[in-house]
Motif scaffolding. Sequence first.
Motif, short mmCIF file in Angstrom:
data_model
loop_
_atom_site.label_atom_id
_atom_site.label_comp_id
_atom_site.label_asym_id
_atom_site.label_seq_id
_atom_site.Cartn_x
_atom_site.Cartn_y
_atom_site.Cartn_z
N SER A 130 -52.60 54.34 -6.78
CA SER A 130 -53.86 53.70 -6.48
C SER A 130 -53.94 52.35 -7.18
N ARG B 19 -53.84 48.73 -5.36
CA ARG B 19 -55.08 47.94 -5.38
C ARG B 19 -54.91 46.59 -6.08
N ASN C 235 -57.95 53.68 0.60
CA ASN C 235 -59.02 54.56 0.13
C ASN C 235 -59.03 55.88 0.89
N ASP D 148 -58.44 59.55 -0.55
CA ASP D 148 -59.45 60.59 -0.35
C ASP D 148 -58.84 61.81 0.31
N GLU E 3 -64.06 64.98 -5.75
CA GLU E 3 -65.17 65.18 -6.66
C GLU E 3 -66.46 64.69 -6.06
N ARG F 49 -70.51 64.39 -7.38
CA ARG F 49 -71.46 64.64 -8.43
C ARG F 49 -72.84 64.76 -7.77
N ARG G 29 -70.91 58.93 -2.25
CA ARG G 29 -70.21 59.67 -1.21
C ARG G 29 -71.02 59.73 0.08
N GLN H 262 -70.79 56.64 1.81
CA GLN H 262 -69.50 56.62 2.49
C GLN H 262 -69.60 57.30 3.86
N ALA I 192 -61.05 50.64 -10.69
CA ALA I 192 -60.51 50.85 -9.33
C ALA I 192 -61.32 51.95 -8.64
N LYS I 193 -61.37 51.92 -7.32
CA LYS I 193 -62.09 52.96 -6.61
C LYS I 193 -61.38 54.31 -6.79
N HIS J 282 -62.25 56.23 -9.17
CA HIS J 282 -62.46 56.55 -10.57
C HIS J 282 -63.93 56.37 -10.91
N LYS K 13 -62.28 47.32 -7.89
CA LYS K 13 -61.18 46.66 -7.19
C LYS K 13 -60.94 47.36 -5.87
N PRO K 14 -60.55 46.65 -4.83
CA PRO K 14 -60.53 45.18 -4.76
C PRO K 14 -61.93 44.62 -4.55
#
Lengths: 666, 128
Positions: free
Chosen positions: A443, A447, A491, A495, A505, A507, A551, A554, B83-84, B86, B104-105
């Motif tokens: 990751s 990135r 991403n 995921d 995860e 929350r 999330r 998202q 970073a995504k 996390h 990031k990014p």
Amino acid sequence: MSHLGVTGTDNRSTVALVAAASGASVAALGGLVVAGWLTVAVALIQVLPGFPPMQYNTALGFMICGAALLSAALDLRRPTALLGLLAGLIGSATLIQFLFGSDLGIDQLLVETYILTGVSDPGRMGPNSALALTLVGAGLLSLAWRPVYRYWHVCPALLGSVVIALGTAALVGYAGSVPGAYGWSHFNPMAVHTAIGFTLLGGGIVGLAWNAALAESGETPRWLPLVAGVTVATVTLCMWYALTRGSAAPGVQPLLPGKPTLPHVTLATGLLMAVLLGWSVREGQVSRRRARSLEVTNRALQQEIQARTRMEQAIQQLAAIVESSDDAILATTLEGKIMTWNPGAERLYGYTHAEVVGKHVSMLHHKRRDGVGLFRQIRNGERVSRVETVNLTRDGRRIDVSLTVSPIVDQSGCIVSASTIAHDITDRKLLERMKDDFVGTVSHELRTPLTAIKGFIELVADGEAGAVTDTQREFLHIAARNSDKLGILINDLIDMNLIESRRLEVRLKPLDLVPVLADVASTLGVMARSKGLAFRQDVCPLPQVLGDRSRLIQVFSNLVSNAIKYTPNGEVAIHATSSSAGVEVTVHDTGIGLSREEQAQLFTRFFRGRSPVVIEAGGTGLGLVIAKAIVERHDGKIDVESQLGRGTRFRVTLPVWVPDSPQAEA
Amino acid sequence: MATILLAEDEKQIADMIAFKLTNSGHLVIRAHDGEQAIKLARATPPDLIMLDAMMPGLTGFEVLRQLKSDATLRSVPVIMVTAKGHERDVLNGLRGGAVDYVVKPFSLKELAARVELALEKEVPPTTL
């Protein structure tokens, strides 16, 4: 048992059959002789000329007794009793005449005797015959009316045996020319066919008595020795009497003039034989009984041994399984003291059997309080399955183990100990950690360049590195958009990885969706309008849900951007209401729609429709899968309704948050 | 015109951020790891600190902890760069005392905006 001994087993039925046959033949014999008397057929009465005749009453008696024996063999008690009584009366009446020297007038009652062989009282049967007849009668009576005594059948047996003896003695006398054996004193002797008849009758009675004994106890009668002895003794006595007295018939000499002691010797010997016979029969019975009980005991023992052997084999098998298992298997008391320790445990933890037995299992634990709750569950009878924890080996290494602990119950159902299987999962855990590290590293590694690309493009496009023409700016924006797509793909892939290793995860916190949807709407509404689509929001006040804000953003962003992507013209709308099912958020578009097959595959990985609009729009095909996984982690549902060419509607339903209800808070 | 301490181990990213911030009129001091960041911060307390969460040696969070336990540096606003994927780090950072975070990014414009926001907040109440 109301019958006289004819039930069931082969032995008994054979005896009964023989007894019946005997009875029938004796009755027939009697009948023949009676007929002989009535029709003056001397041959029937006297067998051979000069031989003593069977008296009429004897013949009659035979008919009665024969019939009685037959009915006894056929379980007919009352006829047996009556007939036996009748025969006994005849016999005893005759005996009384002898004993008291009287004449009751029965001797020639029915038939006048015309055969005289120099006898005292014409027509009267001899005392031996009379005695035998009486005893037969009594025996039959006792067969029918059992006396109230446990071994009642000894009665008919004894009586029958004496009758057999009397008959047999007479037959021996005929065979050996010892008249005193068949004719007592000067009285009418027993005819030869009378002797045969009495032997048969006696035998029949003894046989039926035997049957009765067998039916009641299942083994040979206990009185057998006695009966055998009595029979032999009686015969001996008769012979002795015959040899000593001889016949006092006039003109007949005593049999053995020169050997006066022989009869006494014979008697002594005979009685001795009788005793020995009785004794040996008894011994035979006793030993057979003992053998039988030994056999039974033996068989029981054998079965016991077999069962034990089987059990031992089973135990050995189980022990072998435990011994050979790769996993550590140990048994502890309910307080945690180690009782057994298999080779797998020795290998895993490094302690030998001797080093751990008796010690507390917490010596293996990494953290002090590891075992406490576990043992409580075991005491309650619960089984703890695949709990992952950290243990310590002998040399202080930490190992990851997966524990399964089960309570052990004894035969009465009480929990007596606990059995633990520890499976080494250090490798797996290491792999997981490496994977996590890898994902984290990947990751990061992916990135960082993306950040650089995005950043520098932005700097140039914004003119911060110098003047930029419109064309240059436009090209840079294309580059930037592509780099963004790459970012989204990364991403999504990450995921997906999290979803598949079930480590996504969320929350969950109490959340109002209204501002969340407003956020999404404001970001994406611009995109919609720039494409020429109408964008509507229709969001009522909503009760709170338990959710992860980022999330959920998202999810809804994904749905709305899909809607925009696949709607060439028309509108995209967001509706949100609350219903009995929970909070419902609907994203509605007037786009290209989905066919039935497409709807079925919609939430599968990498699925993308085939229409040109879809292909043009691009995308990874992972967005909906991730969205579904997130919604499901929220305990919600996501579904789709669509009509090809008309539009699509996605609906997300989330449960309303009720304070103090047992909903998950990560 | 503020002094910004940037702790970032990736050189190109550091160049990028420094370029932008300098263009916005600030002074950028660059540290290439956590230890150096703390040393530089103590030497010259900056107006704002930008910390990359993932750095070799002392991580961004450890640096954050040390900064916040230092009397002179405690009040300096800190923006974490993470970073995504996390998000937990984000929250840890915020709880640890960071005022904001960038993922990031990121867009440089966004980063610059957050920097301005953080600097504005820093104005002490006595000066208007």
